[in-house]
Design an enzyme around this catalytic site. Structure first.
Site, PDB file in Angstrom:
ATOM      1  N   CYS A 106     123.000  91.668 -27.798  1.00 40.46           N
ATOM      2  CA  CYS A 106     121.641  91.513 -28.324  1.00 40.46           C
ATOM      3  C   CYS A 106     121.689  91.062 -29.785  1.00 40.46           C
ATOM      4  CB  CYS A 106     120.865  92.819 -28.203  1.00 40.46           C
ATOM      5  SG  CYS A 106     121.075  93.623 -26.600  1.00 40.46           S
ATOM      6  N   CYS A 164     119.311  88.330 -18.896  1.00 44.75           N
ATOM      7  CA  CYS A 164     118.288  89.371 -19.029  1.00 44.75           C
ATOM      8  C   CYS A 164     116.919  88.753 -19.283  1.00 44.75           C
ATOM      9  CB  CYS A 164     118.642  90.361 -20.142  1.00 44.75           C
ATOM     10  SG  CYS A 164     118.790  89.625 -21.768  1.00 44.75           S
TER      11      CYS A 164
HETATM   12 FE1  FES Z   1     118.852  91.147 -23.394  1.00 43.84          FE
HETATM   13 FE2  FES Z   1     119.178  93.026 -25.260  1.00 43.84          FE
HETATM   14  S1  FES Z   1     119.258  93.267 -23.119  1.00 43.84           S
HETATM   15  S2  FES Z   1     118.924  90.898 -25.525  1.00 43.84           S
END
Ligand code: FES
Length: 142
Positions: A102, A33
């Site tokens: 996360c 991400c």
């Molecule tokens: Fe990447 Fe939350 S979506 S740390």
């Protein structure tokens, strides 16, 4: 979907910022991400006197780092190293399953900063004996 505590820490993050003369700095990243979390520690007599974070990431990552800094502030390095992503999630009143990773970022960032401190001061922190800097890149499940 998000608890009140998550929303509160997302909107009013505690301990956001940086410490210029930090004794330990940890940075972890999630390659999928692209989110990055950095933790700065000011440590005196093995007690975390101050802690700040910079997080470029999703709301759950910001809330996780905010609450994690509150959880370790004033604690000894040996207590802080025991922080788990599970404890972070519990303190936040839960996270949606797809957002659990996360909170892992917060656990890893704290450990990475403690490892940095241990390296600089030639200390061995119980629980970090087998820590490898490549652990700093955690892999997310989405
Ligand atoms: Fe990447 Fe939350 S979506 S740390």
């Amino acid at each position: 979907m998000y608890s009140e505590i998550v929303m509160d820490h997302f909107r009013n993050p505690r301990n956001a910022g940086r410490i210029e003369d930090a004794d330990g700095i940890g940075q972890v990243g999630n390659p999928k991400c692209g989110d990055i979390m950095k933790i700065y520690l000011k440590i005196k007599d093995d007690i975390i006197e101050d802690v700040k974070f910079e997080t470029f990431g999703c709301g759950s990552a910001i809330a996780s780092s905010s609450i994690a800094t509150e959880m370790i502030k004033g604690k000894s390095i040996n207590e802080a190293v025991e922080i788990s992503n599970k404890a972070v999630v519990e303190a936040l009143g839960g996270l949606p399953p797809v957002k659990i990773h996360c909170s892992v970022l917060a656990e890893q960032a704290v450990k990475s900063a403690l490892y940095d401190y241990a390296q600089k001061t030639n200390k061995v922190i119980k629980g970090l004996e087998n820590y490898k800097p490549e652990d700093d890149e955690i892999h997310c499940q989405h």
